[in-house]
Motif scaffolding. Structure first.
Motif, mmCIF file in Angstrom:
data_model
loop_
_atom_site.group_PDB
_atom_site.id
_atom_site.type_symbol
_atom_site.label_atom_id
_atom_site.label_comp_id
_atom_site.label_asym_id
_atom_site.label_seq_id
_atom_site.Cartn_x
_atom_site.Cartn_y
_atom_site.Cartn_z
ATOM 1 N N THR B 88 0.867 -1.168 0.000
ATOM 2 C CA THR B 88 0.000 0.000 0.000
ATOM 3 C C THR B 88 0.899 1.211 0.000
ATOM 4 O OG1 THR B 88 -0.065 0.261 2.390
ATOM 5 C CG2 THR B 88 -1.703 -1.205 1.410
ATOM 6 N N ILE B 89 0.664 2.086 -0.910
ATOM 7 C CA ILE B 89 1.486 3.278 -0.978
ATOM 8 C C ILE B 89 0.619 4.377 -1.535
ATOM 9 C CG2 ILE B 89 2.376 2.503 -3.217
ATOM 10 C CD1 ILE B 89 4.875 4.171 -2.661
ATOM 11 N N GLY B 90 0.824 5.565 -1.070
ATOM 12 C CA GLY B 90 0.094 6.657 -1.686
ATOM 13 C C GLY B 90 -0.600 7.511 -0.665
ATOM 14 N N GLY B 119 -6.416 15.124 -7.962
ATOM 15 C CA GLY B 119 -5.412 15.970 -8.601
ATOM 16 C C GLY B 119 -4.247 16.342 -7.709
ATOM 17 N N ALA B 120 -4.500 16.509 -6.398
ATOM 18 C CA ALA B 120 -3.417 16.933 -5.517
ATOM 19 C C ALA B 120 -2.489 15.778 -5.158
ATOM 20 C CB ALA B 120 -3.989 17.535 -4.242
ATOM 21 N N ASN B 121 -2.909 14.556 -5.491
ATOM 22 C CA ASN B 121 -2.046 13.394 -5.256
ATOM 23 C C ASN B 121 -1.236 13.153 -6.529
ATOM 24 O OD1 ASN B 121 -0.865 10.992 -4.705
ATOM 25 N ND2 ASN B 121 -2.762 9.886 -4.233
ATOM 26 N N THR B 122 0.046 13.349 -6.439
ATOM 27 C CA THR B 122 0.864 13.335 -7.655
ATOM 28 C C THR B 122 1.713 12.079 -7.788
ATOM 29 O OG1 THR B 122 2.589 14.511 -6.467
ATOM 30 C CG2 THR B 122 1.013 15.849 -7.715
ATOM 31 N N THR B 166 6.343 18.428 -2.699
ATOM 32 C CA THR B 166 7.195 17.368 -2.169
ATOM 33 C C THR B 166 6.273 16.380 -1.475
ATOM 34 O OG1 THR B 166 9.085 18.792 -1.904
ATOM 35 C CG2 THR B 166 9.016 16.834 -0.510
ATOM 36 N N VAL B 167 6.370 15.126 -1.861
ATOM 37 C CA VAL B 167 5.395 14.138 -1.392
ATOM 38 C C VAL B 167 6.039 13.193 -0.385
ATOM 39 C CG1 VAL B 167 3.934 12.213 -2.106
ATOM 40 C CG2 VAL B 167 4.151 14.229 -3.568
ATOM 41 N N THR B 168 5.428 13.050 0.764
ATOM 42 C CA THR B 168 5.841 12.009 1.706
ATOM 43 C C THR B 168 4.763 10.932 1.703
ATOM 44 O OG1 THR B 168 7.060 13.537 3.078
ATOM 45 C CG2 THR B 168 6.382 11.486 4.104
ATOM 46 N N SER B 169 5.186 9.694 1.419
ATOM 47 C CA SER B 169 4.197 8.622 1.318
ATOM 48 C C SER B 169 4.492 7.564 2.377
ATOM 49 C CB SER B 169 4.285 7.947 -0.050
ATOM 50 O OG SER B 169 4.459 8.897 -1.052
ATOM 51 N N TRP B 170 3.433 7.006 2.894
ATOM 52 C CA TRP B 170 3.574 5.894 3.837
ATOM 53 C C TRP B 170 3.369 4.595 3.080
ATOM 54 C CZ3 TRP B 170 5.563 6.500 8.494
ATOM 55 C CH2 TRP B 170 5.615 7.812 8.988
ATOM 56 N N ILE B 171 4.230 3.650 3.378
ATOM 57 C CA ILE B 171 4.194 2.401 2.634
ATOM 58 C C ILE B 171 4.083 1.233 3.618
ATOM 59 C CG2 ILE B 171 5.449 0.967 0.969
ATOM 60 C CD1 ILE B 171 7.169 3.464 0.394
#
Lengths: 272, 740
Positions: B88-90, B119-122, B166-171
């Protein structure tokens, strides 16, 4: 008032007597020695293994929780004379010439000398590359002995517990510290101790008469620090400026190793 | 390009697949096939399969794995699990998926790209799955932050736009982290953990198992989820990742979420991993890991003949030359012969000495470590005599080298070391404070003597271990605690590890740990002035260790030892050192001291072995024969009574020695002749439990009068069949109290 005047007069009288006694000493042939008068003295020392800035794991130097051992005791030492300066190459040559002394294991004995004599111009440098036993042999010949650690420290710091011979503040201009070689004895008159002893910090480490064994090793306690300071690594034996209250353990093994380029000595003599 | 709408199959998200069709048909390759179910136009499942395995991938709330079926047995490795997402990521919002097929060589690949709809999720994430001829599935994850960089700060706020984010994603990895085999309690996880100086592996928790490893840059064992009862599992061999796969315990493993931060336009390779279903327990993962490490390891320095001799030398001594034990001030010489005699009495002898002359004395004057050598008794010549005497007695000599000794800019250490070693005739160099070296240094020594052995104070990483063939293990609280497994010893057994403890009072664990892992031992009683003598009872343990590791060196020195073989008990840890005609099992019972009032816990069957029927088993540490029990056609070992200490060392061998008591004599017969054989009779000292050699018979049979053994207290008698000095069989006789 009369009472006070009496005290002042008595103090002056005693001072005059002490000075006279010093004058007598010099006139009696101890011109190179100074008097350390009898009296009470608080002797406080910290133990050092010479390395890792006191944190070395050494059961003679620190306890199981890493605290360095210290010792404090009140002493009442009798008066003694102590050499104003460290024993020089020239003086040591006189001893050799007079006695024909030759060591049993000559490895490193007076390693800096050539052809039986000291390098030109270094007659008044402190003698080094000698064993504690050789220092004692010299002292016997000169009618003197090596100082105990207590005597050495009293001569270096007086009775006020100062950290350096000249006071409490470190001052690199007052001793030969962190350099490449010995300097003529007495090169730093402003670094004199309260009794007028010179080079009690720096120039060369000094043997004291303590030679000990813990049953597993042999070692001596040396004092004062030397000119050489290997500071490139924390595991080196720390040289350079060492305060008067540090007793540093010097590991002893073979004579060739025990003779060092940085350890010399001075002598004392009982004042009756 | 062909667009396929799949939204009717997906209840929560409206998902569209973009399937990129290739002109090549997948059916054309080898045995690998890729099928869409129910059909390509309306995909719900994708089946990737070959002759041995079938992976079924489900598109639901994401990309999920529903089953992994081994075709020969029909076993579904994921039976009992709901469909598990690979990862799961995103961020917020729903996703669209596009699917792409590909082939590289024999492999068929499937790439699934996850496109955000909000749209704001890149973040665009691509997962690629490849299957070849084997059962393993390669799995890669890449993430791209599609946000365009901002050249200039605009006048309006960027908060709700997708520009310059700048995107920080939890995986998380549900397939790896949530998989259950059978039930949660019988599902075990093998994973790496990180200490302050080292990496380790454990099963479920470092409290229950601890396998000490090397450097963070070295390959790590795959993460394995397995069930011992079901005898199967799936391991994940992570070849490359930006994420830190280290966990503190099973709960941390099950729940950890990783995070990555990506700048606008940044593409990150999140994971390159291999999924491998396997039979048996975690040893499958260990075997793959060992094979992987060894295939990339340079064994050149280990193949020198001298290294074989060196491996037979387990006991070293840290010889502080200032100690009066070795230096005699009266005669100004090293009393080497007397010193070695004392070593034989106290510890059963030293195999080599590490002569230490420098710290803490170095620095009092301008003499560096090489000058000091010349100031020792007799100078270099004196040292040469010491080394010659040691060699005459079969003892090797190491010298210490201090890389930190750089006073006054003197750094020509390689040349100086080579010169000193040549003059002295030393056998090896101990690299103080080091865990690495460089080839120029090694070449300088090789020019003098290519047989010089290196030993470092700290554990080398795998790259430098190619040149450093031995090292210390001195992180006592973690590395020598029992029952710690020293994994380097099991992956590269050619590398010799010495358990070394400095100033510590209780070295029992150190000794147990050395035998448990087949490590060497470094005896060190004078830690630069801090005296920590080995007490008498530990000297006895070292004697026993010394004897066992020598007599069984045929087993200890192979390259296939097995860590933590299966046994019946949670508190028992057993390593195995198998070789032809023998297997040594050092076994350790943990936590005995936690409940000292509970005696007699370890009694009865404790493990199962698979050896021919004529094998028998002897606990050579406690001098007890191990009875056997047949259960369902398999052989179980059992303790008839609880061993006297936590450690046992069970040696299994074919029964080849027959000892019969005939009145006042023992009749000894060897059933099958053995070359270069001899019979050795030892009595066991009743107080120290040490073996006192009494009789050695040349040849392989004979009658021995018991009176010749001179027994006058309760005793055991060991009859050993030796081949050279290696144990081939042993019979323990309990002749009882004053029976004679």
């Amino acid at each position: 008032m009369n009472h006070n005047r009496f005290i002042i007069q008595f103090t002056v009288l005693i001072s005059v007597l002490i000075s006279a006694r010093g004058a007598f000493a010099e006139s009696a042939g101890y011109s190179d020695m100074v008097l350390v008068p009898a009296g009470k003295f608080t002797y406080h020392v910290e133990y050092s293994a010479g390395t890792l800035d006191g944190k070395a794991l050494d059961s003679l130097v620190r306890d199981e929780r890493g605290r360095r051992y210290t010792m404090t005791k009140d002493l009442d030492l009798p008066a003694f004379y102590i050499d104003r300066t460290e024993v020089t190459n020239e003086q040591f040559k006189q001893f050799l010439d007079a006695t024909g002394y030759r060591p049993e294991w000559p490895n490193s004995f007076l390693k800096h000398w050539r052809d039986g004599t000291y390098p030109k111009g270094e007659g008044n440098h402190p003698v080094v590359w000698i064993l504690l036993a050789e220092a004692k042999a010299y002292a016997r010949w000169a009618g003197k002995r090596l100082p105990t650690e207590e005597e050495w420290q009293k001569a270096a710091q007086g009775t006020d517990g100062r950290l350096w011979p000249w006071g409490n503040n470190y001052d690199p201009a007052k001793a030969n510290m962190d350099s490449d070689c010995t300097r003529p004895v007495g090169s730093y008159p402003q670094g004199a101790s309260p009794y007028g002893c010179l080079d009690m910090a720096g120039n060369v480490w000094e043997w004291t008469d303590t030679f000990q064994s813990d049953g597993y090793h042999l070692y001596a306690w040396i004092r004062g620090g030397g000119y050489f300071n290997a500071n490139e690594s924390p595991w080196y034996f720390r040289g350079g400026p060492i305060t008067t209250d540090q007793r540093t353990k010097l590991w002893l093994m073979s004579p060739g190793l025990n003779r060092c380029a940085t350890v010399g000595f001075r002598c004392v003599k009982d004042a009756e | 390009m062909n667009y396929i709408r799949l939204s009717k199959n997906l209840p929560v998200l409206s998902v569209i697949f973009f399937t990129f069709l290739f002109s090549l048909s997948v059916r054309g390759f080898a045995a690998v096939s890729l099928n869409y179910l129910p059909d390509k136009a309306n995909v719900k499942n994708i089946v990737l399969e070959n002759d041995v395995v079938r992976y079924t991938i489900l598109f639901d709330k994401g990309v999920e794995l529903t089953s992994v079926v081994e075709k020969t047995t029909g076993t579904d490795f994921l039976a009992g699990n709901p469909p598990l997402m690979f990862c799961t990521i995103g961020r917020m919002g729903s996703y669209l998926y596009s699917v792409e097929e590909n082939k590289t060589g024999e492999k068929v690949s499937l790439s699934v790209t996850q496109h955000p709809r909000y749209g704001a999720n890149t973040l665009v994430v691509t997962q690629t799955f490849s299957l070849g001829a084997g059962p393993e599935l390669d799995w890669k994850i890449e993430a791209l932050n599609t946000s365009p960089p901002v050249e200039k700060e605009p006048l309006y706020p960027l908060k709700w736009t997708s520009i310059g984010k700048t995107v920080t994603s939890w995986i998380t990895f549900p397939l790896m982290q949530k998989m259950v085999l059978g039930s949660e309690s019988e599902t075990h996880c093998l994973f790496p953990g990180q200490g302050s100086y080292f990496y380790y592996f454990c099963i479920d928790s470092p409290e229950t198992s601890f396998m000490y490893w090397t450097d963070k840059d070295d390959p790590r064992m795959p993460i394995d989820i397995f069930s011992s009862r079901l005898e199967r599992g799936i391991y994940f061999q992570i070849n490359k990742s930006k994420l830190d796969f280290s966990f503190s315990d099973k709960n941390d493993f099950r729940t950890k979420a990783f995070s990555i931060t990506q700048k606008p336009g940044e593409q990150t390779e999140i994971l390159d991993c291999r999924i491998v279903p396997h039979q048996g327990d975690w040893h499958a993962a260990f075997a793959a890991f060992k094979k992987h490490v060894r295939s990339g390891f340079d064994f050149t320095y280990y193949q020198r003949p001298i290294q074989q001799d060196y491996r037979r030398r387990p006991v070293g001594h840290f010889t502080f030359l200032y100690d009066l034990e070795i230096y005699d001030p009266e005669t100004n010489r090293f009393r080497i012969d007397e010193f070695l005699d004392e070593g034989e009495l106290n510890f059963g002898g030293y195999d080599f000495l590490l002569l230490w002359h420098n710290y803490p004395r170095l620095g009092i004057d301008q003499r560096d470590q090489f000058d000091v050598l010349e100031s020792l008794p007799g100078g270099l010549e004196g040292l040469r005599k010491l080394v010659d005497r040691a060699h005459a007695r079969g003892v090797k000599v190491f010298f210490s080298y201090n890389p930190w000794d750089i006073m006054r800019g003197r750094r020509d250490h390689a040349r100086q070391c080579a010169r000193a070693l040549k003059a002295i005739g030393g056998d090896g160099l101990y690299l103080d404070t080091m865990k690495e070296t460089d080839i120029t240094f090694r070449e300088a020594l090789d020019a003098v003597n290519p047989d010089i052995i290196y030993m470092t104070e700290n554990r080398p990483n795998l790259q430098t271990a190619a040149m450093i063939t031995g090292s210390w293990q001195e992180r006592a609280p973690t590395s020598n605690k029992m029952p710690t497994v020293d994994l380097l010893r099991f992956v590269i057994p050619e590398h010799i590890v010495y358990n070394t403890l400095r100033a510590i009072r209780n070295r029992e664990d150190l000794i147990y740990n050395a035998l448990f892992n087949g490590n060497g031992i470094f005896i060190w009683e004078d830690n630069f002035g801090d005296i920590a003598l080995v007490p008498p009872h530990e000297r006895v343990l070292i004697h026993r260790y010394n004897r066992i590791i020598r007599e069984n060196r045929d087993a200890f020195l192979t390259d296939n030892p097995i860590p933590l073989v299966a046994d019946f008990r949670d508190d028992l840890y057993v390593n195995a050192f198998p070789t032809t005609g023998k297997c040594v099992y050092p076994a350790y019972q943990d936590d005995r001291e936690k409940a000292p009032w509970e005696s007699k816990r370890l009694i009865g069957p404790f493990m199962e072995v698979e050896h021919p029927d004529n094998w028998h088993y002897v606990d050579v540490w406690n001098h007890r024969a191990i009875p056997l029990k047949k259960e369902n056609g398999k052989t179980q070992l059992l303790f008839p009574e609880e061993p006297t200490g936590p450690l046992s060392c069970i040696v299994g061998m074919p029964e080849n020695l027959k000892v019969e008591q005939e009145g006042e004599a023992l009749r000894i017969t060897v059933i099958k002749p053995v070359e270069n054989a001899s019979i050795q009779l030892n009595t066991v000292n009743n107080l120290t439990w040490m073996e006192e050699e009494v009789l050695k018979l040349e040849g392989t049979s004979g009658i021995v009068q018991i009176a010749r053994l001179n027994l006058d207290s309760p005793y055991l008698v060991l009859v050993k069949l030796m081949q050279g000095d290696v144990l081939r069989d042993e019979v323990v006789l309990d002749l009882g109290w004053k029976k004679l």
